[in-house]
Design an enzyme around this catalytic site. Sequence first.
Site, PDB file in Angstrom:
ATOM      1  N   GLU A 116       0.836  -1.202   0.000  1.00 52.54           N
ATOM      2  CA  GLU A 116       0.000   0.000   0.000  1.00 52.54           C
ATOM      3  C   GLU A 116       0.871   1.251   0.000  1.00 52.54           C
ATOM      4  OE1 GLU A 116      -2.513  -0.328   3.447  1.00 52.54           O
ATOM      5  OE2 GLU A 116      -0.834  -0.425   4.840  1.00 52.54           O
TER       6      GLU A 116
ATOM      7  N   GLY B  44      -0.756   6.067   3.190  1.00 50.57           N
ATOM      8  CA  GLY B  44      -2.039   5.487   3.610  1.00 50.57           C
ATOM      9  C   GLY B  44      -1.849   4.049   4.039  1.00 50.57           C
TER      10      GLY B  44
END
Lengths: 332, 332
Positions: free
Chosen positions: A216, A220
Amino acid sequence: MPTQPLRAEPDTSTVPVHDDVVRAARRLRGIVHRTPVLTSQRIDAACGAKLFFKCENLQRAGAFKFRGAYNALVQLGAEQRRAGVAAYSSGNHAQAVALAAQLLGISATIVMPHDAPAIKLAATAGYGATIVRYDRVTEDRAAICQMLAARQGRTVIPPFDHPEVIAGQGTAALELLEDVGMLDALFVPLGGGGLLSGCLLATEAMQPGCRVYGVEPAAGNDGQQSLRRGELVRIAVPPTIADGAQTQQLGQLTFPIIQRAVADILAVSDAQLVTAMREFAACMKLVVEPTGCLGAAGAQSMCGALQGRRVGVMVSGGNVDIAQYAQLLGHA
Amino acid sequence: MPTQPLRAEPDTSTVPVHDDVVRAARRLRGIVHRTPVLTSQRIDAACGAKLFFKCENLQRAGAFKFRGAYNALVQLGAEQRRAGVAAYSSGNHAQAVALAAQLLGISATIVMPHDAPAIKLAATAGYGATIVRYDRVTEDRAAICQMLAARQGRTVIPPFDHPEVIAGQGTAALELLEDVGMLDALFVPLGGGGLLSGCLLATEAMQPGCRVYGVEPAAGNDGQQSLRRGELVRIAVPPTIADGAQTQQLGQLTFPIIQRAVADILAVSDAQLVTAMREFAACMKLVVEPTGCLGAAGAQSMCGALQGRRVGVMVSGGNVDIAQYAQLLGHA
């Protein structure tokens, strides 16, 4: 006319398993593209490993999302089909639901953020869906979508936290494993976890020895935080060019699967995504959107540990505004 | 040590025929990528036809050229292999010969223009070839190559005017026709005519009803002029972004095949190539070099006549400098 929407989410009573992925693959045969698995001698040499890229940027509607959307929509009953569907999405799920609905003759309303890439808005409208815009920062897209759906009796097709959506996404890994055989590791972009949990379901049954990583954006990293703490962590909308991974938390269905089966969750910077994007263009002649570069950037970050290994990389999508893409490629 | 090079060109005594393409396909099996044939619902809708794109930009070394180069090199005798090969090329043929030589354990020297794209120079060197530079405007690359070859006893592998090179390139069309069945038309980028004449050999035997078009840059329409006049026309090095089609004339072998079998030769502007390049990126997620866009731009220019037809498009290569590519995409 029902006053409550026919909610397809969150149906946590139906936890998807490997067989759901196999059944989804059967439903999707001849409908989804069996996307090519591409390789690059130059990237292999640079990394010291053998990399297999599953090119879902070449999927219909430009991303893996079509798999899950079609698998969910094709199972709706006659009444649900007549009433239509609704979905909320930063882009690729929107296009996927719109295309699946078009193919099945179902009416679709899509709730999209005001700052969604123009290419994704245009494509969604092009598939015949009605688009409703909202403000990503101040408004709750799920609530807007539920309200619209309740008013019109539409079934909500959530972007990731739905058993048939998860099962559909898993067919990408199933095809990859069928096509290339044994893999030592697999790197998968991670937003809400639909693709990752689907790939975990496919892989844990077919190749339990394959270590599957979610990747990811560093800005975030709610998935990483959730995995470390052992509970769902919710974050503010993260500032990252990976617009498909700006989700604020994993799902009720996706998180337990990820917790159980993932090898680890990695986080990469936007700069690493741009480097991967350039490599895709230069070495593989592929246009990959920032979110679609997460898997490759994650594998790149672990090259040292992957020497001589067989490594799968999910290339999740290619829907990027051409002006933005040109700008990202050009700033060397 | 021979004082004359073992010239492989121009051996006009051996005019290639369809069977040479079939034999080449057998030799290349498992060596070249059987590249995917991709489609786009959006492009089909815009054109009113069903288009099938044969993606040789995803071929090894990034272009169809690897087919012809390998097919020529693999047939060299033991002595020729020991002495090595030489080639002259603006880029893709260079990489192709370099890679084929590397795979076969043959030494390769490549004569490349000073203004060849950096990505092509780097890739050619990366495959282990020795590079000799020349000035495209003032020097004769064929003469330089012949001289080098004579001095070292190397076999010259010409970029297009060679029966086994032509036969190898034709395997791209052979695969396309096998994969998609009947086509009404096929659009092929045209530089020296190696790909076009190979595709004509494959198509006239397999699907005599399919109309095959060559497409060249308007600034360098020597092929069109030659076809109209019925004799080889030689032009100055044309100013075009299609660096792979800056050839000054067709070949002694390629021209008669083109004369006999081509439906027509079209010319497109650099602006049309940039439009096609953007469509490849936006609708198909493919990086295609300017020369590789010739077929698509040609098909685009004939959309009116192609309504409802099944149309093949050769996407010949994807080797473009990323900085140049970003610039071309960005100038909307």
